[in-house]
Scaffold this motif. Structure first.
Motif, PDB file in Angstrom:
ATOM      1  N   ALA A   1      28.748  31.488  -4.736  1.00  0.00           N
ATOM      2  CA  ALA A   1      29.765  31.403  -5.788  1.00  0.00           C
ATOM      3  C   ALA A   1      29.298  30.548  -6.951  1.00  0.00           C
ATOM      4  CB  ALA A   1      31.076  30.865  -5.216  1.00  0.00           C
ATOM      5  N   ALA A   2      28.614  29.444  -6.654  1.00  0.00           N
ATOM      6  CA  ALA A   2      28.141  28.559  -7.713  1.00  0.00           C
ATOM      7  C   ALA A   2      26.928  29.146  -8.437  1.00  0.00           C
ATOM      8  CB  ALA A   2      27.780  27.196  -7.127  1.00  0.00           C
TER       9      ALA A   2
ATOM     10  N   GLU B   1      29.013  39.985  -0.215  1.00  0.00           N
ATOM     11  CA  GLU B   1      28.417  40.443   1.041  1.00  0.00           C
ATOM     12  C   GLU B   1      27.538  41.665   0.838  1.00  0.00           C
ATOM     13  OE1 GLU B   1      28.340  38.666   3.669  1.00  0.00           O
ATOM     14  OE2 GLU B   1      29.656  37.188   2.737  1.00  0.00           O
ATOM     15  N   ASP B   2      27.936  42.554  -0.072  1.00  0.00           N
ATOM     16  CA  ASP B   2      27.126  43.735  -0.380  1.00  0.00           C
ATOM     17  C   ASP B   2      25.782  43.295  -0.964  1.00  0.00           C
ATOM     18  OD1 ASP B   2      26.268  46.313  -0.769  1.00  0.00           O
ATOM     19  OD2 ASP B   2      27.735  46.817  -2.315  1.00  0.00           O
ATOM     20  N   VAL B   3      25.824  42.366  -1.910  1.00  0.00           N
ATOM     21  CA  VAL B   3      24.595  41.873  -2.534  1.00  0.00           C
ATOM     22  C   VAL B   3      23.688  41.207  -1.501  1.00  0.00           C
ATOM     23  CG1 VAL B   3      23.654  40.216  -4.194  1.00  0.00           C
ATOM     24  CG2 VAL B   3      25.653  41.589  -4.805  1.00  0.00           C
ATOM     25  N   LEU B   4      24.251  40.325  -0.698  1.00  0.00           N
ATOM     26  CA  LEU B   4      23.438  39.622   0.295  1.00  0.00           C
ATOM     27  C   LEU B   4      22.867  40.577   1.334  1.00  0.00           C
ATOM     28  CD1 LEU B   4      25.515  36.351   0.870  1.00  0.00           C
ATOM     29  CD2 LEU B   4      23.474  36.677  -0.551  1.00  0.00           C
TER      30      LEU B   4
ATOM     31  N   THR C   1      27.875  39.107 -10.214  1.00  0.00           N
ATOM     32  CA  THR C   1      28.732  37.975 -10.536  1.00  0.00           C
ATOM     33  C   THR C   1      30.204  38.234 -10.231  1.00  0.00           C
ATOM     34  OG1 THR C   1      28.827  38.684 -12.860  1.00  0.00           O
ATOM     35  CG2 THR C   1      27.153  37.043 -12.269  1.00  0.00           C
ATOM     36  N   ASP C   2      30.533  39.456  -9.840  1.00  0.00           N
ATOM     37  CA  ASP C   2      31.860  39.737  -9.292  1.00  0.00           C
ATOM     38  C   ASP C   2      31.838  39.264  -7.839  1.00  0.00           C
ATOM     39  OD1 ASP C   2      34.148  40.780  -8.130  1.00  0.00           O
ATOM     40  OD2 ASP C   2      33.975  42.742  -9.103  1.00  0.00           O
ATOM     41  N   GLN C   3      32.533  38.182  -7.556  1.00  0.00           N
ATOM     42  CA  GLN C   3      32.431  37.538  -6.248  1.00  0.00           C
ATOM     43  C   GLN C   3      32.875  38.445  -5.097  1.00  0.00           C
ATOM     44  OE1 GLN C   3      30.956  34.420  -5.927  1.00  0.00           O
ATOM     45  NE2 GLN C   3      30.535  34.723  -8.098  1.00  0.00           N
TER      46      GLN C   3
END
Length: 370
Positions: free
Chosen positions: A305-306, A283-286, A277-279
């Motif tokens: 983000a949403a 890219e790392d998460v995806l 949830t830290d925006q």
């Protein structure tokens, strides 16, 4: 996302265990859970103060290998686990491996014992516990935001343009059907007078395709569908997001057999959620999720983000008791939760509180509110 026409009857067949969970939840180790008895007995099993919550996970008491069930193949419902694995958070709390099984309805397997935990609809889990599985407990919110979105086809630009059009929220009697009617009324459109509401099967992806193909003029869709719909010439006409604890983690046998493991699992996945949830970590998460073969087109990535806002993909796993009370009351009205169900009776928060404390987070909900 809440799918309310679940096969509770099938769950009932598998309510194998009538014994209640032994209670000593007031102790610091969190061992044991509240039984499905009178409310005064449940309250007696809760910690008396924040100081009674032990935030130190004893890795020597943690089950090393877990199998969990998730009902949705979309990456949003898997990335807490995958990020916790990739970043070493599970090992930090004593868990070596977590196998995920994607199952449309994971509750029978959870109740039967082949799953350790399940990510599923909050109301369906509470209803199943109310119907007879005294081991089943709701633990923690996963998605605490509910997007009520009306997507429409080409040429519809206002509420007036909807007159005479065909709209679906999914199956009649479902929560999606009820809230899309509410969204229409909030925007000056009266269902079954100004528009024709129809009942359809399938989930939100199918409803999106129905709008794009012209099978219906408008439908209840998800946040991630906006770009896909716009590319097809449609648009989001009405939209609102509110706090609804719609899905989360539930547990059955494991809570009785190894409460330490339950707290460890929540601590690891909540640590992953803090990262997600830290925006800045998008890219790392995806990248990690795509490497795990999850299909995340650019249109879905646009919704990151949403869908991963801290108030939507709830960053601490908690909720407001007033929101849960309203949600369950709504579901009782929709006849998807039995009349007279007290959600507190089937919700056990000691493992969540322990996980929150282990991560240095405030206890949410507060003990006084429970």
């Amino acid at each position: 996302m809440n799918r309310l026409t679940r096969r509770i009857g099938a769950v009932a067949v598998l309510l194998l265990f009538a014994g209640s969970l032994a209670g000593c939840g007031g102790s610091g180790d969190g061992a044991g859970a509240a039984s499905a008895g009178p409310m005064d007995a449940i309250k007696a099993n809760l910690p008396k103060s924040d100081a009674d919550i032990n935030g130190t996970i004893d890795k020597g008491k943690v089950k090393k290998n877990l199998v969990v069930g998730v009902d949705n193949p979309y990456y949003l419902f898997h990335h807490d686990i995958e990020i916790a694995l990739a970043k070493g958070y599970f090992k930090e709390f004593g868990i070596d491996s977590v196998e995920v099984k994607t199952i449309e309805d994971p509750l029978p397997a959870l109740i039967g014992g082949s799953l350790d935990l399940a990510l599923y609809d909050t109301d369906t889990a509470i209803a199943a516990a109310r119907k007879g599985d005294k081991n089943l407990r709701f633990l923690s919110v996963y998605l605490g935001g509910e997007a009520n979105v009306l997507g429409v086809g080409k040429g519809i630009n206002s509420g007036a343009d909807l007159k005479g059009k065909t709209i679906t929220g999914g199956q009649f009697g479902s929560r999606n059907d009820a809230i899309i009617r509410e969204l229409l009324r909030d925007n000056g459109v009266e269902p079954d007078r100004d528009v024709r509401i129809v009942s359809t099967g399938g989930q939100s992806n199918e409803r999106l395709q129905a709008v794009i193909s012209g099978t219906v003029d408008g439908a209840s869709i998800q946040l991630r569908h906006r770009t896909l719909l716009e590319k097809a010439g449609g648009k989001v006409l009405f939209e609102e997001t509110r706090e609804v604890p719609q899905s989360g983690w539930s547990v059955s046998r494991l809570l009785r057999e190894s409460p330490e493991t339950v707290a460890a699992f929540l601590a690891a996945t909540l640590k992953a959620r803090q990262f997600i949830t830290d925006q800045a970590n998008k890219e790392d998460v995806l990248s990690i999720m795509r490497a795990k073969k999850f299909d995340i087109p650019a249109e879905y990535a646009d919704a990151y983000a949403a869908e991963n806002a801290p108030t939507y993909h709830v960053s601490d796993g908690g909720f407001k008791p007033a929101d849960m009370q309203k949600f369950i009351a709504d579901q009782i009205a929709y006849k998807t939760v039995p009349e007279g169900t007290d959600w507190r009776q089937f919700t056990y928060l000691v493992p969540l509180w322990r996980a929150q404390k282990a991560l240095g987070l405030p206890l949410n909900p507060a003990l006084a509110d429970m």
